[in-house]
Structures are given as structure tokens and as C-alpha cells.
Write an enzyme that holds these catalytic residues in place. Structure first.
Site, PDB file in Angstrom:
ATOM      1  N   CYS A  77       0.816  -1.307  -0.218  1.00  0.00           N
ATOM      2  CA  CYS A  77       0.186   0.002  -0.149  1.00  0.00           C
ATOM      3  C   CYS A  77       0.787   1.259   0.001  1.00  0.00           C
ATOM      4  CB  CYS A  77      -0.984   0.103   0.992  1.00  0.00           C
ATOM      5  SG  CYS A  77      -2.061  -1.208   1.081  1.00  0.00           S
ATOM      6  N   HIS A 122      -3.323   7.062   2.143  1.00  0.00           N
ATOM      7  CA  HIS A 122      -3.816   5.890   1.547  1.00  0.00           C
ATOM      8  C   HIS A 122      -5.042   5.768   2.220  1.00  0.00           C
ATOM      9  CE1 HIS A 122      -3.791   1.586   0.771  1.00  0.00           C
ATOM     10  NE2 HIS A 122      -3.382   1.227   1.956  1.00  0.00           N
ATOM     11  N   ASN A 137      -9.990   0.023  -0.434  1.00  0.00           N
ATOM     12  CA  ASN A 137      -8.639   0.058  -0.575  1.00  0.00           C
ATOM     13  C   ASN A 137      -8.126  -0.637  -1.935  1.00  0.00           C
ATOM     14  OD1 ASN A 137      -5.923  -0.446  -0.273  1.00  0.00           O
ATOM     15  ND2 ASN A 137      -6.021  -1.261   1.790  1.00  0.00           N
TER      16      ASN A 137
HETATM   17  O1  UT7 Z   1      -3.741  -1.349   3.502  1.00  0.00           O
HETATM   18  C1  UT7 Z   1      -2.820  -1.824   4.019  1.00  0.00           C
HETATM   19  C2  UT7 Z   1      -2.778  -2.110   5.450  1.00  0.00           C
HETATM   20  N1  UT7 Z   1      -4.061  -2.779   5.923  1.00  0.00           N
HETATM   21  C3  UT7 Z   1      -4.863  -1.851   6.659  1.00  0.00           C
HETATM   22  O2  UT7 Z   1      -4.444  -0.820   7.148  1.00  0.00           O
HETATM   23  C4  UT7 Z   1      -5.913  -2.822   7.491  1.00  0.00           C
HETATM   24  C5  UT7 Z   1      -5.911  -2.500   8.894  1.00  0.00           C
HETATM   25  N2  UT7 Z   1      -6.937  -3.152   9.730  1.00  0.00           N
HETATM   26  C6  UT7 Z   1      -8.240  -2.917   9.608  1.00  0.00           C
HETATM   27  O3  UT7 Z   1      -8.759  -1.991   8.707  1.00  0.00           O
HETATM   28  C7  UT7 Z   1      -9.372  -3.567  10.498  1.00  0.00           C
HETATM   29  O4  UT7 Z   1      -8.581  -4.522  11.310  1.00  0.00           O
HETATM   30  C8  UT7 Z   1     -10.287  -4.496   9.619  1.00  0.00           C
HETATM   31  C9  UT7 Z   1     -11.285  -3.770   9.036  1.00  0.00           C
HETATM   32  C10 UT7 Z   1      -9.541  -5.427   8.912  1.00  0.00           C
HETATM   33  C11 UT7 Z   1     -11.058  -5.461  10.669  1.00  0.00           C
HETATM   34  O5  UT7 Z   1     -11.664  -4.676  11.517  1.00  0.00           O
HETATM   35  P1  UT7 Z   1     -11.580  -4.727  13.295  1.00  0.00           P
HETATM   36  O6  UT7 Z   1     -12.508  -3.678  13.756  1.00  0.00           O
HETATM   37  O7  UT7 Z   1     -10.151  -4.794  13.389  1.00  0.00           O
HETATM   38  O8  UT7 Z   1     -12.180  -6.052  13.486  1.00  0.00           O
HETATM   39  P2  UT7 Z   1     -11.682  -7.323  14.240  1.00  0.00           P
HETATM   40  O9  UT7 Z   1     -10.724  -8.239  13.241  1.00  0.00           O
HETATM   41  O10 UT7 Z   1     -11.075  -7.275  15.158  1.00  0.00           O
HETATM   42  O11 UT7 Z   1     -12.958  -8.257  14.406  1.00  0.00           O
HETATM   43  C12 UT7 Z   1     -13.967  -8.052  15.197  1.00  0.00           C
HETATM   44  C13 UT7 Z   1     -14.927  -8.750  15.053  1.00  0.00           C
HETATM   45  C14 UT7 Z   1     -14.740 -10.418  14.969  1.00  0.00           C
HETATM   46  O12 UT7 Z   1     -15.736 -11.194  15.531  1.00  0.00           O
HETATM   47  P3  UT7 Z   1     -15.721 -11.742  17.102  1.00  0.00           P
HETATM   48  O13 UT7 Z   1     -14.425 -12.372  16.861  1.00  0.00           O
HETATM   49  O14 UT7 Z   1     -15.525 -10.412  17.812  1.00  0.00           O
HETATM   50  O15 UT7 Z   1     -16.912 -12.261  17.211  1.00  0.00           O
HETATM   51  C15 UT7 Z   1     -14.614 -10.811  13.299  1.00  0.00           C
HETATM   52  O16 UT7 Z   1     -14.818 -12.064  13.126  1.00  0.00           O
HETATM   53  O17 UT7 Z   1     -15.700  -8.818  13.776  1.00  0.00           O
HETATM   54  C16 UT7 Z   1     -15.807 -10.045  13.037  1.00  0.00           C
HETATM   55  N3  UT7 Z   1     -15.635  -9.695  11.488  1.00  0.00           N
HETATM   56  C17 UT7 Z   1     -16.746  -9.278  10.513  1.00  0.00           C
HETATM   57  N4  UT7 Z   1     -18.062  -9.337  11.005  1.00  0.00           N
HETATM   58  C18 UT7 Z   1     -18.966  -8.951  10.174  1.00  0.00           C
HETATM   59  C19 UT7 Z   1     -14.606  -9.341  10.766  1.00  0.00           C
HETATM   60  N5  UT7 Z   1     -14.933  -9.008   9.486  1.00  0.00           N
HETATM   61  C20 UT7 Z   1     -16.285  -8.851   9.403  1.00  0.00           C
HETATM   62  C21 UT7 Z   1     -17.368  -8.694   8.416  1.00  0.00           C
HETATM   63  N6  UT7 Z   1     -18.581  -8.376   8.712  1.00  0.00           N
HETATM   64  N7  UT7 Z   1     -16.749  -8.149   7.320  1.00  0.00           N
END
Ligand code: UT7
Length: 335
Positions: free
Chosen positions: A116, A256, A286
Site C-alpha cells: 500500500c 492511503h 482499498n
Molecule cells: O492497506 C494496508 C494495510 N491494511 C490495513 O491498514 C487494514 C488494517 N485493519 C483494519 O482495517 C481492520 O482491522 C479490519 C477492517 C480488517 C477489521 O476490523 P476490526 O475492527 O479490526 O475487526 P476485528 O478483526 O477485530 O474483528 C472484530 C469482529 C470479529 O468477531 P468476534 O471474534 O468479535 O466475534 C470478526 O470475526 O468482527 C468480525 N468480523 C466481521 N463481522 C462482520 C470481521 N470481519 C467482518 C465482517 N463482517 N466483514
């Protein structure tokens, strides 16, 4: 003699027609518009459809439009650099394929892979060729067909990414505009949190790697988020301090577009208002190597000569950085 700087003198983009909505995604995986919107800020992303279509098609389309827009003869171009993590093939470089498709005959071409941060790493690299006095016209492509490495059964990654291609022209100037400064950093340890497991020399493609879905993006979202929030802000604030840029002096932060929450946190740390930030993640998601130029392209008609911009990115590698640009032209005359 005045110092030669590299100025961005034109910008273009190619966005695929197909729009993948949160609603459509919620029929593919267990997710919802509400979750995607609140956790990422994304509503839609564009996806390149069609047999045999790859990153080079979007890149070449963007380059052809750029040549037309800047009234440039393809023979005048010295160098084309392509930032991408989704090359058409392992080799040759996608930059070569784009140049061929866009009719560039007198130039040399290579790819840069910094995930990225690819676009800003490539921008700094391209600027060096101009500042050295070596070349007069360098094209920088940032293009990714992220849909080719996204696992559409993995809800934690498939909602984030989209496809797009961008192209910008860099030319020398002796005026007080152009690429003023860059700060770049990498930390290879970050590969643990964000990578593609198979298809490289460590684990070449096999039936087993395909069965294990190892040719897709692997991301530990929370770990990446934590680093992205602090590093993108650190490096943007550092650039402001280094050049004594007060929040009111900055025309635009061009971040970004990985997650709206990362963008907002960066802006807060810089002490700037939301109105000073280019944000189009809601429409494109993204697009990896394309995000920053995609913003500049959309905001081109609002950009004025002398505007101070900080471009900032964080991505796989880990890689991150910021680039300080004084915009070189009144955008409304270049549409
Ligand atoms: O571009 C280059 C680098 N990349 C980035 O900068 C991305 C950085 N990371 C992020 O933007 C975020 O971490 C994500 C958008 C990828 C994920 O968001 P988050 O708020 O960090 O969610 P999480 O991974 O902590 O997951 C929280 C919950 C989990 O459920 P439980 O374990 O709490 O029951 C996930 O399974 O949300 C769940 N979850 C979803 N639920 C509904 C993960 N993806 C989804 C989804 N829909 N699409």
C-alpha cells in the site's frame, strides 16, 4: 543555478465499471452494510471483470488517457514505473506490459512492490530520476487488481479491497513547487501479519497450496491496524514538523485509503480538519497502489498551484512513509 525538482504535471485514472456493493457482499459472506460501514467506512468498490483482464489493462488505460490529457507524444517518455502487488504475471514486470499496450517505445520500465506504500515509494524513486537531471518525462503508474488475490469466502478481507489503475506524469521544474521531501521506512517483521502465503519461491503453487487457499491475502487485521494508526500519523506529523507546516498551512492530507478510522486518527494527530483530508474510501475501498493518485485525480479540479499536500501511506511489508508536495498547477485548467 536553481534546484531541479520533480513536479506532478498531470494525473489520470481508470476505474473498472462493475460496482460491488456491501449488499452484494452480504449475500456472499456473513457480513452487513452496517458492520462494513462502521468498521471501515466502505460502501462500494470497483471490480475488474472479464477473462484475461489484469492490472496492466487498468494501468494502460490510465496511461493512454494521461498522454492525451498532457498532450504528450509516447516517444517523449523516458521511464515508466509501476507500483503494484498484483502484477499480470510473476515476470516480466507489469510496467513493461503497460508501456507496450500504451505505445511507449523509447523508454525503460520496472515495477516497485511496496504494497500500500507502493505509490509513494515509486513517487520518490521517479522524482529522483528527474531531480538528477537524467530524465524529463517519467510516468508513475499505481495499479492493482486486488480482486485477483482476495478470498471472497473470507469476510475479514473481502470487504476491504477494490481494483483501480492510476497514472501521473512527472517533469522537471525550477519553480518552488513539486516533490519537496520524502520520509520512508520499512520493517520486514511486519510480513508476519500481512502476506500471501504461496506462489513465491518459498512455496511455489501446487494443488496443496490451492486447496489450502494460500494464494489469497492473509491479514491479521487488528495487528496491522495498530501499526497503521501509529506509523501513518507519526510520519505525517514528522513531515509537518520538519518543514514547519502549521495545520492551517496544509491544503490537503492525501492518505492511503485502508480504513476510515486510520485516516481520521492520522488527521487528528496532525491537528487538521476533516475538510483538509481527501477521502474516497467509501466509493473505492482499498485499491492498494492506486489509492493516493485516485484521490488526487478526483480532487484535481480543486487543487491550486502552490497548495501544500502531505501524501501518507502504510502497508504490507511493513512499509510506510510520507511525501511533501507543493502542487504545480491549477487543476481546474487541466480537466
Ligand atoms: O492497506 C494496508 C494495510 N491494511 C490495513 O491498514 C487494514 C488494517 N485493519 C483494519 O482495517 C481492520 O482491522 C479490519 C477492517 C480488517 C477489521 O476490523 P476490526 O475492527 O479490526 O475487526 P476485528 O478483526 O477485530 O474483528 C472484530 C469482529 C470479529 O468477531 P468476534 O471474534 O468479535 O466475534 C470478526 O470475526 O468482527 C468480525 N468480523 C466481521 N463481522 C462482520 C470481521 N470481519 C467482518 C465482517 N463482517 N466483514
Amino acid at each position: 543555478m536553481s534546484k531541479i525538482r520533480a513536479a506532478i504535471t498531470g494525473i489520470n485514472a481508470s476505474v473498472p465499471e462493475y460496482i460491488l456493493t456491501n449488499e452484494e457482499l452480504s449475500n456472499m459472506v456473513d457480513t452487513s452494510d452496517e458492520w462494513i460501514t462502521t468498521r471501515t467506512g466502505i460502501k462500494t468498490r470497483h471490480i475488474l471483470k472479464g477473462e484475461g483482464k489484469g492490472t496492466s489493462d487498468m494501468g494502460a488505460e490510465a496511461v493512454k488517457g494521461l498522454l492525451k490529457k498532457t498532450n504528450t507524444d509516447p516517444d517523449e517518455v523516458d521511464l515508466l514505473i509501476c507500483a503494484t502487488v498484483t502484477p499480470d504475471m510473476q515476470f516480466p514486470a507489469t510496467a513493461n506490459i503497460i508501456a507496450d499496450k500504451a505505445g511507449l517505445k523509447n523508454s525503460f520500465h520496472f515495477d516497485i512492490n511496496a504494497a500500500c506504500s507502493g505509490q509513494i515509494y515509486a513517487l520518490t524513486t521517479a522524482a529522483m530520476y528527474i531531480q538528477s537531471g537524467l530524465y524529463k518525462k517519467v510516468i508513475l503508474v499505481g495499479a492493482d487488481k486486488m480482486s485477483s488475490i482476495v478470498d471472497y469466502t473470507d469476510r475479514s478481507t473481502c470487504v476491504i479491497f477494490g481494483d483501480a489503475g492510476t497514472a501521473m506524469m512527472l517533469e522537471p521544474t525550477t519553480e518552488d513547487v513539486g516533490i519537496i521531501d520524502s520520509i520512508h521506512q520499512s520493517d520486514g517483521f511486519g510480513r508476519v501479519h500481512l502476506h500471501q502465503k504461496a506462489g513465491g519461491s518459498v512455496k511455489p503453487a501446487s494443488h496443496a497450496t490451492v486447496d489450502a487457499r494460500e494464494h489469497y491475502i492473509y491479514q491479521e487485521g487488528q495487528a496491522v491496524f495498530k501499526f497503521a494508526v501509529s506509523k501513518m500519523a507519526d510520519v505525517s506529523v514528522e513531515m509537518m514538523k520538519k518543514h514547519h507546516i502549521e495545520p492551517d498551512d496544509l491544503a490537503w492530507l492525501v492518505p492511503h485509503q485502508a480504513n476510515l478510522r486510520i485516516i481520521e486518527a492520522t488527521a487528528r494527530r496532525m491537528g487538521i480538519e476533516k475538510e483538509q483530508v481527501m477521502i474516497n474510501i467509501q466509493r473505492y475501498g482499498n485499491t492498494t497502489s492506486a489509492t493516493i493518485a485516485l484521490c488526487l485525480w478526483e480532487w484535481e479540479n480543486q487543487l491550486k498551484k502552490g497548495d501544500k499536500l502531505i501524501l501518507s501511506a502504510f502497508g504490507g511489508g511493513f512499509t510506510w512513509g510520507s511525501v511533501y508536495v507543493k502542487w504545480a498547477y491549477d487543476g481546474k485548467n487541466h480537466q
